[in-house]
Motif scaffolding. Structure first.
Motif, PDB file in Angstrom:
ATOM      1  N   GLY A  85      -7.433  -6.280   2.989  1.00  0.00           N
ATOM      2  CA  GLY A  85      -6.895  -5.063   2.832  1.00  0.00           C
ATOM      3  C   GLY A  85      -7.479  -4.188   1.774  1.00  0.00           C
ATOM      4  O   GLY A  85      -8.037  -4.603   0.987  1.00  0.00           O
ATOM      5  N   ASP A  86      -7.621  -2.829   2.013  1.00  0.00           N
ATOM      6  CA  ASP A  86      -8.147  -1.899   0.930  1.00  0.00           C
ATOM      7  C   ASP A  86      -7.031  -0.783   0.820  1.00  0.00           C
ATOM      8  O   ASP A  86      -7.047  -0.073   1.902  1.00  0.00           O
ATOM      9  CB  ASP A  86      -9.569  -1.405   1.734  1.00  0.00           C
ATOM     10  N   PRO A  87      -6.493  -0.508  -0.277  1.00  0.00           N
ATOM     11  CA  PRO A  87      -6.502  -1.089  -1.545  1.00  0.00           C
ATOM     12  C   PRO A  87      -6.080  -2.278  -1.943  1.00  0.00           C
ATOM     13  O   PRO A  87      -6.188  -2.689  -3.402  1.00  0.00           O
ATOM     14  CB  PRO A  87      -6.269   0.141  -2.301  1.00  0.00           C
ATOM     15  N   GLU A  88      -5.196  -2.916  -1.168  1.00  0.00           N
ATOM     16  CA  GLU A  88      -4.290  -4.133  -1.556  1.00  0.00           C
ATOM     17  C   GLU A  88      -5.136  -5.287  -2.249  1.00  0.00           C
ATOM     18  O   GLU A  88      -4.854  -5.769  -3.306  1.00  0.00           O
ATOM     19  CB  GLU A  88      -3.804  -4.709  -0.277  1.00  0.00           C
ATOM     20  N   GLY A  95      -5.921   6.321   4.077  1.00  0.00           N
ATOM     21  CA  GLY A  95      -6.339   4.997   4.036  1.00  0.00           C
ATOM     22  C   GLY A  95      -5.555   4.117   3.109  1.00  0.00           C
ATOM     23  O   GLY A  95      -5.782   2.896   2.882  1.00  0.00           O
ATOM     24  N   LYS A 145       0.564   4.988   1.726  1.00  0.00           N
ATOM     25  CA  LYS A 145      -0.162   5.592   2.626  1.00  0.00           C
ATOM     26  C   LYS A 145      -0.186   7.132   2.690  1.00  0.00           C
ATOM     27  O   LYS A 145      -1.090   7.827   3.039  1.00  0.00           O
ATOM     28  CB  LYS A 145       0.107   5.149   4.187  1.00  0.00           C
ATOM     29  N   GLU A 201       1.008  -4.713  12.516  1.00  0.00           N
ATOM     30  CA  GLU A 201      -0.404  -4.683  12.817  1.00  0.00           C
ATOM     31  C   GLU A 201      -0.946  -6.022  12.252  1.00  0.00           C
ATOM     32  O   GLU A 201      -0.553  -6.663  11.122  1.00  0.00           O
ATOM     33  CB  GLU A 201      -1.279  -3.497  12.402  1.00  0.00           C
ATOM     34  N   ASP A 231       0.882  -1.246  -0.033  1.00  0.00           N
ATOM     35  CA  ASP A 231       0.031   0.060  -0.145  1.00  0.00           C
ATOM     36  C   ASP A 231       0.821   1.160   0.085  1.00  0.00           C
ATOM     37  O   ASP A 231       2.098   1.244   0.366  1.00  0.00           O
ATOM     38  CB  ASP A 231      -0.838  -0.090   1.386  1.00  0.00           C
ATOM     39  N   ASN A 237      -4.695  -7.303  10.724  1.00  0.00           N
ATOM     40  CA  ASN A 237      -6.107  -7.015  10.357  1.00  0.00           C
ATOM     41  C   ASN A 237      -6.974  -8.451   9.965  1.00  0.00           C
ATOM     42  O   ASN A 237      -6.462  -9.353   9.702  1.00  0.00           O
ATOM     43  CB  ASN A 237      -6.258  -6.029   9.263  1.00  0.00           C
ATOM     44  N   TYR A 258      -4.610 -10.513   7.595  1.00  0.00           N
ATOM     45  CA  TYR A 258      -3.948  -9.769   7.077  1.00  0.00           C
ATOM     46  C   TYR A 258      -2.510  -9.347   7.873  1.00  0.00           C
ATOM     47  O   TYR A 258      -3.010  -8.672   8.984  1.00  0.00           O
ATOM     48  CB  TYR A 258      -4.793  -8.476   6.571  1.00  0.00           C
ATOM     49  N   ARG A 310      -9.213  -8.916   7.868  1.00  0.00           N
ATOM     50  CA  ARG A 310     -10.262  -8.975   6.645  1.00  0.00           C
ATOM     51  C   ARG A 310      -9.122  -8.692   5.449  1.00  0.00           C
ATOM     52  O   ARG A 310      -8.158  -8.475   5.597  1.00  0.00           O
ATOM     53  CB  ARG A 310     -11.038  -7.692   6.875  1.00  0.00           C
TER      54      ARG A 310
END
Ligand code: AMP
Ligand code: GLY
Length: 415
Positions: A288-291, A225, A213, A282, A211, A284, A268, A286
Motif C-alpha cells: 500500500g501507498d502510503p502505508e 490517494g 484518504k 478491497e 491510511d 490489493n 493487502y 502489492r
C-alpha cells in the motif's frame, strides 16, 4: 552480495529501497524509474515501470538477483510472469493472481465462493439493469468500476442521482474503458490496511497501518490517494487481529490456491471494522501507498532475506520495533484536483523523508513533480509524540506550493 532492482518510482518504492539499503546482503540497488529521493540510495534507470521487456532485458544483462515490483499496473501487465520466464527471481504476484486487485468482479466472486466476509454485491454490464437495481437498493450505495482506474473507480453515492451519474460514466460513456460495474452494500466503520507476505497457502502478517484518504484535517474534503498513515493501530484488539488473519487473509490465500492462481508477494487487505464485524472493502496485490512508508521503517529484520524467503517458498523472519510511526503527505496545492508542478523544494533530502513526486530540474534543484510530493515520517513512544515529531519534520521543508494534514493518527488519541 546481491544486486536488486526495484520497479516503481513513488514513496512506496522509496521506502522499499530504503529498507533494502539497510540489508547487509545487498550490494547495489537499481530503480526503474526511481525518483529524485531514491537517487540518493540507488541507481535510477531510464526505464518506466510498465516497460516490461526493457526491465527483463536489464535484469538479465546485469545479473540481478532479485526484482521487487511496487505498482499494480506493472503486475497487471504480467511483469512477474515475464521475469520468472527469464529465470529471474521476482517478488510479486503473477498476472493471474494480480487479478485480485485488477478485477473487482474477480475479488468479489472469490470472496463469495469461499465465504470471506465482505459487502453484498451484484455485477452489471447493462446501464438500465444497473439503474433498476440501484433504484431498489438502499442509499448510500457503492459503485465500483471493474478494472484499474487509478483509485478513481469507486463512487460512494449519497443520492440516487450521484449513483446514476456514476453508472453513466462507467457504463455509457466508458470513462475508464468499456466495462462492468460492481454495485455494493454501503458499510460503515474505521478502515485499516492489513498487508501480509503470502506464498501460496502461507501467510506472514506485517504490522497493520491506517491510511487517511480525505484531503483535509478532520477527514474533510475530497478523497485522495492517501494523505498520511500510521502504525500500529490502537483500535484493533487482539480478537480483531486474529479474526482478520484467520477468517480473512489466510482463507483468501487458500482460496487463490484452490482456484488455481496461488499468490506470491504482498496481499493487502483493505478492511473495515463495522458493527457487524470486520469485512473486506478491497484487496490489493502489492504494498500500500502510503502505508508501506510507515510499516517498513518499523521492520527490524532484514527485508532482502524476507523477500527471498517468500520467493523461495520459505518462512521469512519478520521482527518489528514497538514504536508508533506516523507519516504525513505533503501534496501540491489543488490536489486531488488540478495542480501545477515545478516548485522548488528545500530541506527534503533527509533519511526520513520519502519522495513521492519530485524531480531535479536543469539547475539540479529539487522540484515538485506530482500530486503527492513528499512523505515525512517520524516515530515516538506514543502516537501523540509521533504526530508532533512528524509535524515538526514537515516544518523543516520549505516549498510555497505544498499543503498537508496535521491530524494524522489523532483520532486514536484525541478524546
Ligand atoms: P476501494 O478502491 O474499493 O478501496 O474503495 C475506495 C474507498 O471507497 C474505500 O477506501 C472506502 O472508503 C470506500 N468504500 C469502498 N467500498 C465501500 C463500501 N462497501 N462501503 C462504504 N465505503 C466503501
Ligand atoms: N493506500 C491505499 C492503497 O495503497 O491502495
Amino acid at each position: 552480495m546481491a544486486k536488486v532492482l526495484v520497479v516503481g518510482g513513488g514513496g512506496r518504492e522509496h521506502a522499499i529501497v530504503h529498507a533494502l539499503s539497510k540489508s547487509k546482503k545487498v550490494e547495489k540497488i537499481f530503480a526503474a524509474p526511481g525518483n529524485a529521493g531514491i537517487q540518493n540510495l540507488a541507481e535510477c534507470l531510464n526505464i518506466k515501470d510498465t516497460e516490461v521487456d526493457k526491465i527483463v532485458d536489464f535484469a538479465k544483462a546485469n545479473q540481478i538477483d532479485l526484482v521487487v515490483v511496487g505498482p499494480e499496473a506493472s503486475l497487471a501487465l504480467g511483469i512477474i510472469d515475464a521475469l520468472r520466464a527469464a529465470g529471474i527471481k521476482a517478488f510479486g504476484p503473477n498476472k493471474a493472481a494480480a487479478q485480485i486487485e485488477a478485477s473487482k468482479n474477480f475479488a468479489k466472486d472469490l470472496m463469495s465462493k469461499y465465504n470471506i466476509p465482505t459487502a453484498r454485491y451484484e455485477v452489471f454490464t447493462d446501464y438500465n439493469e444497473a439503474l433498476e437495481y440501484v433504484k431498489i437498493s438502499p442509499i448510500p450505495t457503492v459503485i465500483k468500476y471493474d478494472g484499474l482506474a487509478a483509485g478513481k473507480g469507486v463512487v460512494v453515492a449519497m443520492t440516487l442521482e450521484e449513483a446514476d451519474n456514476a453508472l453513466k460514466d462507467m457504463l455509457l460513456d466508458d470513462k475508464f474503458g468499456h466495462g462492468k460495474v460492481v454495485i455494493e452494500e454501503y458499510l460503515e466503520g474505521p478502515e485499516f490496511s492489513f498487508m501480509c507476505f503470502v506464498n501460496g497457502e502461507n501467510v506472514y502478517p506485517l504490522e497493520m497501518a491506517q491510511d487517511h484518504k480525505r484531503a483535509y484535517d478532520n477527514d474533510l474534503g475530497p478523497n485522495t490517494g492517501g494523505m498520511g498513515a500510521y502504525s500500529p493501530l490502537p483500535f484493533i484488539t487482539k480478537e480483531d487481529y486474529e479474526y482478520a488473519l484467520n477468517e480473512i487473509m489466510i482463507p483468501t490465500a487458500k482460496a487463490m490456491v484452490m482456484d488455481g492462481c496461488p499468490f506470491t508477494g504482498v496481499l493487502y487487505g483493505g478492511l473495515m471494522k463495522t458493527k457487524k464485524g470486520i469485512k473486506v472493502i478491497e484487496f490489493n496485490a502489492r504494498f500500500g501507498d502510503p502505508e508501506t512508508e510507515v510499516v517498513l521503517p518499523r521492520l527490524t529484520s532484514d527485508i532482502y532475506d524476507a523477500f527471498v524467503a517468500i520467493c523461495d517458498g520459505k518462512e521469512p523472519v519478520l521482527t518489528w520495533d514497538n514504536k508508533y510511526t506516523i507519516g504525513i503527505v505533503l501534496a501540491s496545492k489543488g490536489y486531488p484536483g488540478d495542480y501545477k508542478k515545478g516548485y522548488v523544494i528545500l530541506g527534503a533530502d533527509k533519511e526520513n523523508i520519502y519522495h513521492m513526486g519530485t524531480k531535479r530540474n536543469e539547475k539540479g534543484e529539487l522540484v515538485t513533480n506530482g500530486g503527492r510530493v513528499l512523505f515525512a515520517v517520524a516515530s515516538g513512544d506514543t502516537l501523540e509524540d509521533a504526530n508532533k515529531k512528524a509535524n515538526e519534520l514537515v516544518e523543516t521543508i520549505k516549498c510555497e506550493n505544498l499543503f498537508h494534514r496535521t491530524d494524522i493518527g489523532a483520532k486514536a488519541y484525541r478524546k
